[in-house]
Write a protein that holds these residues in place. Structure first.
Motif, PDB file in Angstrom:
ATOM      1  N   GLU A 415      61.765   3.423  46.783  1.00 30.05           N
ATOM      2  CA  GLU A 415      62.344   4.031  47.977  1.00 30.05           C
ATOM      3  C   GLU A 415      61.625   5.330  48.322  1.00 30.05           C
ATOM      4  O   GLU A 415      61.449   6.210  47.467  1.00 30.05           O
ATOM      5  N   GLN A 416      61.155   5.424  49.562  1.00 27.13           N
ATOM      6  CA  GLN A 416      60.407   6.585  50.064  1.00 27.13           C
ATOM      7  C   GLN A 416      59.153   6.875  49.244  1.00 27.13           C
ATOM      8  O   GLN A 416      58.629   7.984  49.257  1.00 27.13           O
ATOM      9  N   GLY A 417      58.673   5.854  48.532  1.00 26.97           N
ATOM     10  CA  GLY A 417      57.452   6.028  47.753  1.00 26.97           C
ATOM     11  C   GLY A 417      57.590   6.972  46.578  1.00 26.97           C
ATOM     12  O   GLY A 417      56.584   7.434  46.031  1.00 26.97           O
ATOM     13  N   ASP A 418      58.812   7.247  46.159  1.00 25.72           N
ATOM     14  CA  ASP A 418      59.074   8.236  45.104  1.00 25.72           C
ATOM     15  C   ASP A 418      59.302   7.529  43.768  1.00 25.72           C
ATOM     16  O   ASP A 418      60.230   6.723  43.628  1.00 25.72           O
ATOM     17  N   ALA A 419      58.466   7.854  42.780  1.00 28.28           N
ATOM     18  CA  ALA A 419      58.623   7.258  41.449  1.00 28.28           C
ATOM     19  C   ALA A 419      59.939   7.642  40.795  1.00 28.28           C
ATOM     20  O   ALA A 419      60.367   6.998  39.839  1.00 28.28           O
ATOM     21  N   GLY A 420      60.604   8.662  41.300  1.00 28.28           N
ATOM     22  CA  GLY A 420      61.890   9.066  40.757  1.00 28.28           C
ATOM     23  C   GLY A 420      63.073   8.370  41.406  1.00 28.28           C
ATOM     24  O   GLY A 420      64.220   8.619  41.030  1.00 28.28           O
ATOM     25  N   ALA A 421      62.806   7.488  42.361  1.00 29.53           N
ATOM     26  CA  ALA A 421      63.890   6.817  43.076  1.00 29.53           C
ATOM     27  C   ALA A 421      64.605   5.827  42.169  1.00 29.53           C
ATOM     28  O   ALA A 421      64.019   5.260  41.242  1.00 29.53           O
ATOM     29  N   SER A 422      65.876   5.570  42.490  1.00 30.08           N
ATOM     30  CA  SER A 422      66.654   4.590  41.732  1.00 30.08           C
ATOM     31  C   SER A 422      66.655   3.226  42.406  1.00 30.08           C
ATOM     32  O   SER A 422      67.111   2.246  41.818  1.00 30.08           O
ATOM     33  N   ALA A 423      66.129   3.150  43.644  1.00 33.47           N
ATOM     34  CA  ALA A 423      66.104   1.890  44.388  1.00 33.47           C
ATOM     35  C   ALA A 423      64.669   1.511  44.728  1.00 33.47           C
ATOM     36  O   ALA A 423      63.791   2.373  44.842  1.00 33.47           O
ATOM     37  N   PHE A 424      64.442   0.206  44.891  1.00 33.46           N
ATOM     38  CA  PHE A 424      63.106  -0.284  45.223  1.00 33.46           C
ATOM     39  C   PHE A 424      63.218  -1.627  45.926  1.00 33.46           C
ATOM     40  O   PHE A 424      64.277  -2.281  45.924  1.00 33.46           O
ATOM     41  N   GLU A 425      62.130  -2.042  46.536  1.00 31.06           N
ATOM     42  CA  GLU A 425      61.984  -3.392  47.062  1.00 31.06           C
ATOM     43  C   GLU A 425      60.841  -4.063  46.323  1.00 31.06           C
ATOM     44  O   GLU A 425      59.947  -3.377  45.795  1.00 31.06           O
ATOM     45  N   PHE A 426      60.864  -5.404  46.273  1.00 28.31           N
ATOM     46  CA  PHE A 426      59.768  -6.093  45.609  1.00 28.31           C
ATOM     47  C   PHE A 426      59.340  -7.290  46.435  1.00 28.31           C
ATOM     48  O   PHE A 426      60.080  -7.780  47.292  1.00 28.31           O
ATOM     49  N   GLU A 427      58.128  -7.747  46.171  1.00 24.06           N
ATOM     50  CA  GLU A 427      57.600  -8.938  46.818  1.00 24.06           C
ATOM     51  C   GLU A 427      56.634  -9.628  45.867  1.00 24.06           C
ATOM     52  O   GLU A 427      56.107  -8.995  44.942  1.00 24.06           O
ATOM     53  N   ILE A 428      56.421 -10.917  46.082  1.00 23.26           N
ATOM     54  CA  ILE A 428      55.381 -11.641  45.366  1.00 23.26           C
ATOM     55  C   ILE A 428      54.118 -11.538  46.198  1.00 23.26           C
ATOM     56  O   ILE A 428      54.015 -12.121  47.282  1.00 23.26           O
ATOM     57  N   THR A 429      53.165 -10.753  45.742  1.00 20.74           N
ATOM     58  CA  THR A 429      51.934 -10.524  46.498  1.00 20.74           C
ATOM     59  C   THR A 429      51.033 -11.741  46.478  1.00 20.74           C
ATOM     60  O   THR A 429      50.385 -12.068  47.479  1.00 20.74           O
ATOM     61  N   ALA A 430      50.936 -12.411  45.349  1.00 12.70           N
ATOM     62  CA  ALA A 430      50.068 -13.580  45.230  1.00 12.70           C
ATOM     63  C   ALA A 430      50.605 -14.492  44.142  1.00 12.70           C
ATOM     64  O   ALA A 430      51.167 -14.026  43.148  1.00 12.70           O
ATOM     65  N   THR A 431      50.421 -15.785  44.339  1.00 14.53           N
ATOM     66  CA  THR A 431      50.793 -16.783  43.342  1.00 14.53           C
ATOM     67  C   THR A 431      49.547 -17.560  42.952  1.00 14.53           C
ATOM     68  O   THR A 431      48.797 -18.023  43.820  1.00 14.53           O
ATOM     69  N   GLY A 432      49.290 -17.669  41.650  1.00 13.09           N
ATOM     70  CA  GLY A 432      48.131 -18.402  41.189  1.00 13.09           C
ATOM     71  C   GLY A 432      48.240 -19.885  41.499  1.00 13.09           C
ATOM     72  O   GLY A 432      49.329 -20.408  41.724  1.00 13.09           O
ATOM     73  N   GLY A 433      47.099 -20.556  41.489  1.00 15.43           N
ATOM     74  CA  GLY A 433      47.075 -21.984  41.754  1.00 15.43           C
ATOM     75  C   GLY A 433      45.975 -22.347  42.730  1.00 15.43           C
ATOM     76  O   GLY A 433      45.231 -21.479  43.202  1.00 15.43           O
ATOM     77  N   PRO A 434      45.840 -23.628  43.061  1.00 15.54           N
ATOM     78  CA  PRO A 434      44.753 -24.067  43.943  1.00 15.54           C
ATOM     79  C   PRO A 434      44.750 -23.373  45.301  1.00 15.54           C
ATOM     80  O   PRO A 434      43.687 -23.163  45.891  1.00 15.54           O
ATOM     81  N   GLN A 435      45.936 -22.990  45.796  1.00 16.35           N
ATOM     82  CA  GLN A 435      45.991 -22.372  47.114  1.00 16.35           C
ATOM     83  C   GLN A 435      45.409 -20.963  47.127  1.00 16.35           C
ATOM     84  O   GLN A 435      45.026 -20.452  48.173  1.00 16.35           O
ATOM     85  N   SER A 436      45.349 -20.328  45.961  1.00 10.72           N
ATOM     86  CA  SER A 436      44.835 -18.958  45.898  1.00 10.72           C
ATOM     87  C   SER A 436      43.474 -18.864  45.215  1.00 10.72           C
ATOM     88  O   SER A 436      42.714 -17.936  45.471  1.00 10.72           O
ATOM     89  N   GLY A 437      43.177 -19.808  44.315  1.00  6.75           N
ATOM     90  CA  GLY A 437      41.869 -19.797  43.660  1.00  6.75           C
ATOM     91  C   GLY A 437      41.814 -19.066  42.345  1.00  6.75           C
ATOM     92  O   GLY A 437      40.745 -18.934  41.753  1.00  6.75           O
ATOM     93  N   PHE A 438      42.950 -18.549  41.841  1.00 10.24           N
ATOM     94  CA  PHE A 438      42.957 -17.925  40.513  1.00 10.24           C
ATOM     95  C   PHE A 438      44.129 -18.465  39.727  1.00 10.24           C
ATOM     96  O   PHE A 438      45.039 -19.108  40.268  1.00 10.24           O
ATOM     97  N   THR A 439      44.138 -18.189  38.428  1.00  3.75           N
ATOM     98  CA  THR A 439      45.232 -18.637  37.572  1.00  3.75           C
ATOM     99  C   THR A 439      45.526 -17.613  36.493  1.00  3.75           C
ATOM    100  O   THR A 439      44.666 -16.802  36.125  1.00  3.75           O
ATOM    101  N   SER A 440      46.747 -17.600  36.021  1.00  2.72           N
ATOM    102  CA  SER A 440      47.163 -16.864  34.821  1.00  2.72           C
ATOM    103  C   SER A 440      46.721 -15.400  34.806  1.00  2.72           C
ATOM    104  O   SER A 440      45.996 -14.970  33.914  1.00  2.72           O
ATOM    105  N   PRO A 441      47.173 -14.591  35.766  1.00  2.00           N
ATOM    106  CA  PRO A 441      46.733 -13.195  35.814  1.00  2.00           C
ATOM    107  C   PRO A 441      47.202 -12.405  34.600  1.00  2.00           C
ATOM    108  O   PRO A 441      48.380 -12.414  34.257  1.00  2.00           O
ATOM    109  N   GLY A 442      46.270 -11.736  33.938  1.00  2.70           N
ATOM    110  CA  GLY A 442      46.578 -10.907  32.783  1.00  2.70           C
ATOM    111  C   GLY A 442      46.312  -9.450  33.094  1.00  2.70           C
ATOM    112  O   GLY A 442      47.061  -8.794  33.809  1.00  2.70           O
ATOM    113  N   HIS A 443      45.224  -8.919  32.572  1.00  4.48           N
ATOM    114  CA  HIS A 443      44.886  -7.510  32.795  1.00  4.48           C
ATOM    115  C   HIS A 443      44.535  -7.263  34.259  1.00  4.48           C
ATOM    116  O   HIS A 443      43.917  -8.103  34.923  1.00  4.48           O
ATOM    117  N   LEU A 444      44.921  -6.067  34.746  1.00  6.86           N
ATOM    118  CA  LEU A 444      44.717  -5.680  36.135  1.00  6.86           C
ATOM    119  C   LEU A 444      43.991  -4.348  36.223  1.00  6.86           C
ATOM    120  O   LEU A 444      44.133  -3.496  35.341  1.00  6.86           O
TER     121      LEU A 444
END
Length: 552
Positions: A415-444
């Protein structure tokens, strides 16, 4: 190369851009890697000239599974250190199963500095030897403990362009499963850690992340097997441990306030009011995402004394359904456990009566953080490979290695980009598989343009089989987050047989990319034919995990 000139912490922190801004794990990144024409631009990037980039079709359509580290045309790599190589004048050797790499440049240099490297496991086949009549000898146990932990190397790029170790450097050293670590925070001396204030060694080290004050937090991931084999108390492992690569005199410590679980990733940033926030994943199959917030505020002038920010604070776990961070307190856990006929979460392997006996004080919550989080309503996620902060907007990205078979990338926006916030939103940015071209994401890792580098982490016994066959060996992928869904992934590198890449790190100016190559030949167990000889070094045919420098 000079062996007695210390790395300036002031210059290092300036390079990382700390101050009151976000600090993102280990490095900056590659400038303008991918262009619309499918070429890599030189300017101030990894590339010395315009070179072709491997397209998604060329790797995904024709799987690469050779016993070599495969790169696009125009790139090459140097093996800086491989398992067993001598790293200093004392005769210390590079550990087994190298994972994350953190580069600390000397005074902002692009061609020399320190490299911190984690070592996640040992190996009965290639490192400490097989059991005799089901038992390891004392020597084998010592070897197993020695080959885990971390290595600190001093490295430089020579006039010929190649990267090498400076083994004469006084900074070069090992931190192992044999070295003493001090416990800090609420669980220090508590009954839950058998009264310990100091413990032996660090184990299962998976990822290293730079703190706001220039030290490294290393994540203790999988420690169970080693603890059992060596007769060590498991409550002394599974913590975030702090090491200062630039200062051998810095007291090694494990911060119990950050919780005990199978740590993976520990990126740190400031809250809006100046406190330190640390995000932490968990590699267990059904465990939450964690966040720690210090009670005190960061003061850049205090240098490494800011380490005490990690001794006193609040630990939270993420409830994705309600978009909230749940503070983990013993009073809250006790209240839940008083409910008659409590329906316990699937991943909690205790009875209600056992849990009531287990959670007596706050130290118990920290030692059993995953169980406490699930009891309080945190969301169990799939196995988390790593966590990284976006360098431009500060949002958090978390890799889920095998969720929905091929894994996912989760994004958390507070919330408001603050790491101290108690609330947040989330989304799935990418899903592995043939549609994306990668699999099993580990280190980032992020580059400074905001592209996400993803190291695949398909288990060796699943590589080239069934749904994973089309991807070949474990790869390193680049995800352009600005591209339309399903079109932004470009394969960059392919690992040797049975191996995986870990935690890319970049030099200032981005001429070099450091990569750890984990467990080549891991698909060949004891008594089976050897499947890898990488890195094919003179005089050695055994597979050896290694740290490499990729350059254009």
């Amino acid at each position: 190369m000079s062996t007695n000139k210390p790395i300036s912490r002031r210059h290092f922190l300036a390079y990382l851009g700390t101050g009151a801004a976000t600090l993102v794990t280990a490095a900056s990144g590659l400038d303008s890697l991918l262009t619309g024409s499918g070429t890599a631009k030189a300017a101030s990037s990894l590339f010395d000239q315009e070179t072709p980039v491997v397209t998604s079709g060329s790797l995904a359509g024709k799987p690469v599974s050779t016993d070599e580290l495969t790169l696009p045309g125009g790139f090459q790599y140097d093996v800086i250190a491989a398992y067993g190589d001598v790293i200093n004048t004392k005769g210390d050797t590079f550990g087994y199963d190298s994972t994350s790499a953190v580069f600390l440049p000397e005074n902002g240099s692009r061609v020399k500095g320190l490299l911190y490297v984690d070592h996640e496991t040992s190996s009965p086949q290639w490192a400490h030897g097989s059991r005799s009549e089901g038992v390891y000898t004392a020597g084998q146990i010592n070897s197993s403990l020695y080959n885990q932990g971390a290595s600190v190397l001093e490295v430089y790029r020579g006039a010929d362009g190649r990267w090498r170790m400076d083994t004469a450097s006084p900074a070069a050293r090992r931190i192992t499963g044999l070295d003493p670590f001090e416990l800090t925070g609420p669980a220090r001396g508590a009954a839950a850690v058998r009264g310990a204030v100091q413990v032996q060694g660090t184990l299962g080290n998976r990822t290293g992340a730079v703190t706001l004050w220039g030290t490294v937090l290393t994540s203790e991931g999988s420690w169970d097997g080693t603890c059992h084999d060596a007769g060590l108390d498991p409550s002394h492992y599974g913590w975030a441990a702090e090491i200062d690569p630039a200062d051998p005199a810095f007291k090694l410590r494990k911060h119990t306030a950050l919780g005990r679980f199978r740590h993976s990733g520990a990126p740190m940033k400031l809250t809006r009011d100046g406190r330190a926030a640390v995000y932490m994943g968990d590699t267990a199959a059904e465990s939450p995402l964690f966040k720690y917030i210090s009670r005190g505020r960061f003061d850049e002038n205090r240098g490494t004394a800011n380490s005490d920010l990690l001794t006193d604070g609040a630990l939270y776990a993420a409830d994705l359904e309600n978009g909230r961070w749940i503070e983990l307190t013993v009073d809250a856990v006790k209240e839940v456990l008083r409910s008659p006929g409590l329906d316990l979460p699937h991943a909690v392997k205790y009875t209600q009566e056992q849990l009531q006996a287990l959670f007596r004080e706050q130290a118990d919550v920290l030692v059993h953080a995953a169980e406490a989080a699930l009891l309080l309503g945190a969301t169990p996620l799939g196995r988390q490979g790593d966590a990284a902060l976006h360098p431009l907007d500060g949002s958090l990205y978390v890799s889920l290695v095998d969720t929905s078979v091929h894994g996912q990338i989760l994004r958390i926006v507070e919330e408001q980009g603050d790491a101290g916030a108690s609330a947040f939103e989330f989304e799935i940015t990418a899903t592995g598989g043939p549609q994306s071209g990668f699999t099993s994401p580990g280190h980032l890792a992020f580059d400074r343009s905001g592209r996400l580098w993803i190291a695949a982490d398909v288990a060796p016994d699943r590589l080239l089989r069934s749904a994973f066959r089309r991807y070949g060996s474990n790869g390193l992928y680049v995800l352009d987050l600005k591209a339309p869904a399903g079109s932004g992934v470009t394969p960059f590198a392919s690992a040797p047989v049975g191996a995986a890449f870990a935690s890319p790190a970049f030099t200032p100016g981005e001429q070099t990319l450091f990569l750890s190559v984990q467990h080549p030949g891991a698909a060949s167990g004891e008594g089976t034919p050897q499947v890898s000889s990488w890195p094919h070094l003179p005089g050695s045919t055994a597979p050896r995990s290694a740290l490499v420098a990729v350059r254009g």
